[in-house]
Design a protein around this motif. Structure first.
Motif, PDB file in Angstrom:
ATOM      1  N   SER A   2       7.705  -0.426   1.589  1.00  0.00           N
ATOM      2  CA  SER A   2       8.156  -0.027   0.401  1.00  0.00           C
ATOM      3  C   SER A   2       7.342  -0.750  -0.569  1.00  0.00           C
ATOM      4  O   SER A   2       7.073  -0.080  -1.921  1.00  0.00           O
ATOM      5  N   ARG A   3       6.821  -2.087  -0.382  1.00  0.00           N
ATOM      6  CA  ARG A   3       6.048  -2.915  -1.277  1.00  0.00           C
ATOM      7  C   ARG A   3       4.645  -2.069  -1.136  1.00  0.00           C
ATOM      8  O   ARG A   3       4.202  -2.054  -2.470  1.00  0.00           O
ATOM      9  N   LEU A   4       4.140  -1.548  -0.330  1.00  0.00           N
ATOM     10  CA  LEU A   4       2.925  -0.937  -0.349  1.00  0.00           C
ATOM     11  C   LEU A   4       3.306   0.462  -1.171  1.00  0.00           C
ATOM     12  O   LEU A   4       1.926   0.650  -2.017  1.00  0.00           O
ATOM     13  N   ALA A   5       4.030   1.187  -0.931  1.00  0.00           N
ATOM     14  CA  ALA A   5       4.407   2.427  -1.790  1.00  0.00           C
ATOM     15  C   ALA A   5       4.547   2.168  -3.400  1.00  0.00           C
ATOM     16  O   ALA A   5       3.770   2.576  -4.124  1.00  0.00           O
ATOM     17  N   ALA A   6       4.951   1.026  -3.659  1.00  0.00           N
ATOM     18  CA  ALA A   6       5.253   0.437  -4.890  1.00  0.00           C
ATOM     19  C   ALA A   6       3.853   0.062  -5.356  1.00  0.00           C
ATOM     20  O   ALA A   6       3.646   0.341  -6.591  1.00  0.00           O
ATOM     21  N   GLN A   7       3.060  -0.495  -4.842  1.00  0.00           N
ATOM     22  CA  GLN A   7       1.578  -0.995  -5.057  1.00  0.00           C
ATOM     23  C   GLN A   7       0.782   0.441  -5.341  1.00  0.00           C
ATOM     24  O   GLN A   7      -0.188   0.456  -6.309  1.00  0.00           O
ATOM     25  N   LYS A   8       0.969   1.399  -4.460  1.00  0.00           N
ATOM     26  CA  LYS A   8       0.240   2.646  -4.757  1.00  0.00           C
ATOM     27  C   LYS A   8       0.536   3.225  -5.866  1.00  0.00           C
ATOM     28  O   LYS A   8      -0.294   3.699  -6.702  1.00  0.00           O
ATOM     29  N   ILE A   9       1.922   3.399  -6.575  1.00  0.00           N
ATOM     30  CA  ILE A   9       2.273   4.044  -7.655  1.00  0.00           C
ATOM     31  C   ILE A   9       2.115   3.400  -8.970  1.00  0.00           C
ATOM     32  O   ILE A   9       2.097   3.812  -9.740  1.00  0.00           O
ATOM     33  N   ASN A  10       2.262   1.685  -8.823  1.00  0.00           N
ATOM     34  CA  ASN A  10       2.448   0.962 -10.060  1.00  0.00           C
ATOM     35  C   ASN A  10       1.478  -0.030 -10.047  1.00  0.00           C
ATOM     36  O   ASN A  10       1.696  -1.030 -10.849  1.00  0.00           O
ATOM     37  N   GLY A  11       0.386  -0.171  -9.303  1.00  0.00           N
ATOM     38  CA  GLY A  11      -0.478  -1.265  -9.142  1.00  0.00           C
ATOM     39  C   GLY A  11       0.164  -2.464  -8.581  1.00  0.00           C
ATOM     40  O   GLY A  11       0.975  -2.369  -7.607  1.00  0.00           O
ATOM     41  N   GLU A  12      -0.090  -3.753  -9.138  1.00  0.00           N
ATOM     42  CA  GLU A  12       0.554  -4.862  -8.417  1.00  0.00           C
ATOM     43  C   GLU A  12       2.108  -5.011  -8.596  1.00  0.00           C
ATOM     44  O   GLU A  12       2.626  -4.443  -9.681  1.00  0.00           O
ATOM     45  N   THR A  13       2.716  -5.572  -7.497  1.00  0.00           N
ATOM     46  CA  THR A  13       3.971  -5.630  -7.864  1.00  0.00           C
ATOM     47  C   THR A  13       4.525  -7.311  -7.927  1.00  0.00           C
ATOM     48  O   THR A  13       3.754  -8.054  -7.314  1.00  0.00           O
ATOM     49  N   PRO A  14       5.474  -7.425  -8.826  1.00  0.00           N
ATOM     50  CA  PRO A  14       5.861  -9.057  -8.883  1.00  0.00           C
ATOM     51  C   PRO A  14       6.487  -9.419  -7.818  1.00  0.00           C
ATOM     52  O   PRO A  14       7.036  -9.087  -7.037  1.00  0.00           O
ATOM     53  N   GLY A  67      11.326   4.876 -10.028  1.00  0.00           N
ATOM     54  CA  GLY A  67      12.189   4.988  -8.816  1.00  0.00           C
ATOM     55  C   GLY A  67      12.017   5.986  -8.020  1.00  0.00           C
ATOM     56  O   GLY A  67      11.861   6.100  -6.702  1.00  0.00           O
ATOM     57  N   THR A  68      12.056   7.338  -8.760  1.00  0.00           N
ATOM     58  CA  THR A  68      11.934   8.621  -8.116  1.00  0.00           C
ATOM     59  C   THR A  68      10.387   8.552  -7.450  1.00  0.00           C
ATOM     60  O   THR A  68      10.453   8.881  -6.137  1.00  0.00           O
ATOM     61  N   SER A  69       9.384   8.180  -7.967  1.00  0.00           N
ATOM     62  CA  SER A  69       8.329   8.200  -7.452  1.00  0.00           C
ATOM     63  C   SER A  69       8.087   7.307  -6.310  1.00  0.00           C
ATOM     64  O   SER A  69       7.487   7.575  -5.488  1.00  0.00           O
ATOM     65  N   LEU A  70       8.642   6.042  -6.534  1.00  0.00           N
ATOM     66  CA  LEU A  70       8.623   5.283  -5.384  1.00  0.00           C
ATOM     67  C   LEU A  70       9.035   5.709  -4.232  1.00  0.00           C
ATOM     68  O   LEU A  70       8.673   5.726  -3.037  1.00  0.00           O
ATOM     69  N   LEU A  71      10.399   6.380  -4.261  1.00  0.00           N
ATOM     70  CA  LEU A  71      10.996   6.915  -3.198  1.00  0.00           C
ATOM     71  C   LEU A  71      10.054   8.142  -2.565  1.00  0.00           C
ATOM     72  O   LEU A  71      10.319   8.247  -1.312  1.00  0.00           O
ATOM     73  N   VAL A  72       9.754   9.159  -3.232  1.00  0.00           N
ATOM     74  CA  VAL A  72       8.895  10.027  -3.045  1.00  0.00           C
ATOM     75  C   VAL A  72       7.448   9.309  -2.168  1.00  0.00           C
ATOM     76  O   VAL A  72       7.083  10.051  -0.929  1.00  0.00           O
ATOM     77  N   GLN A  73       6.855   8.403  -2.630  1.00  0.00           N
ATOM     78  CA  GLN A  73       5.867   7.825  -2.012  1.00  0.00           C
ATOM     79  C   GLN A  73       6.185   7.143  -0.760  1.00  0.00           C
ATOM     80  O   GLN A  73       5.423   7.146   0.285  1.00  0.00           O
ATOM     81  N   VAL A  74       7.332   6.397  -0.624  1.00  0.00           N
ATOM     82  CA  VAL A  74       7.892   5.984   0.796  1.00  0.00           C
ATOM     83  C   VAL A  74       8.100   7.196   1.682  1.00  0.00           C
ATOM     84  O   VAL A  74       7.641   7.073   2.881  1.00  0.00           O
ATOM     85  N   ALA A  75       8.516   8.341   1.426  1.00  0.00           N
ATOM     86  CA  ALA A  75       8.639   9.385   2.086  1.00  0.00           C
ATOM     87  C   ALA A  75       7.371  10.058   2.492  1.00  0.00           C
ATOM     88  O   ALA A  75       7.153  10.193   3.840  1.00  0.00           O
TER      89      ALA A  75
END
Length: 88
Positions: A2-14, A67-75
């Motif tokens: 999920s962290r990698l997915a978050a980085q794909k859609i939002n850049g760096e994660t805190p 959040g929706t984009s993150l869940l889609v990217q994880v899927a």
């Protein structure tokens, strides 16, 4: 994942410090793989923010598409990983 997915859609994660927040979801994770995601739904005026389980809690709805984009990217990532494993 999920962290990698978050980085794909939002850049760096805190980096978030560990929290002592209690959550029953940990019981679920004892039996099934998963992740707990801090989405960040605080409203623009923090002084007016009520606690999460308070009747006056306000959700910053701008977080919902993220959040929706993150869940889609994880899927998508999971399906790609499973397809790759199947072809090996």
């Amino acid at each position: 994942m999920s962290r990698l997915a978050a980085q794909k859609i939002n850049g760096e994660t805190p980096n978030v410090s560990p929290s002592l927040a209690g959550e029953d979801f940990s019981r679920f994770l004892e039996n099934y793989p998963g992740a707990f995601i801090w989405l960040g739904t605080q409203i623009d005026i923090p002084e007016e923010q009520a606690p999460l389980h308070d009747a006056h809690f306000k959700l910053n709805e701008r977080a919902l598409p993220i959040g929706t984009s993150l869940l889609v990217q994880v899927a998508i990532d999971t399906l790609e990983k499973l397809a790759k494993e199947e072809n090996e």
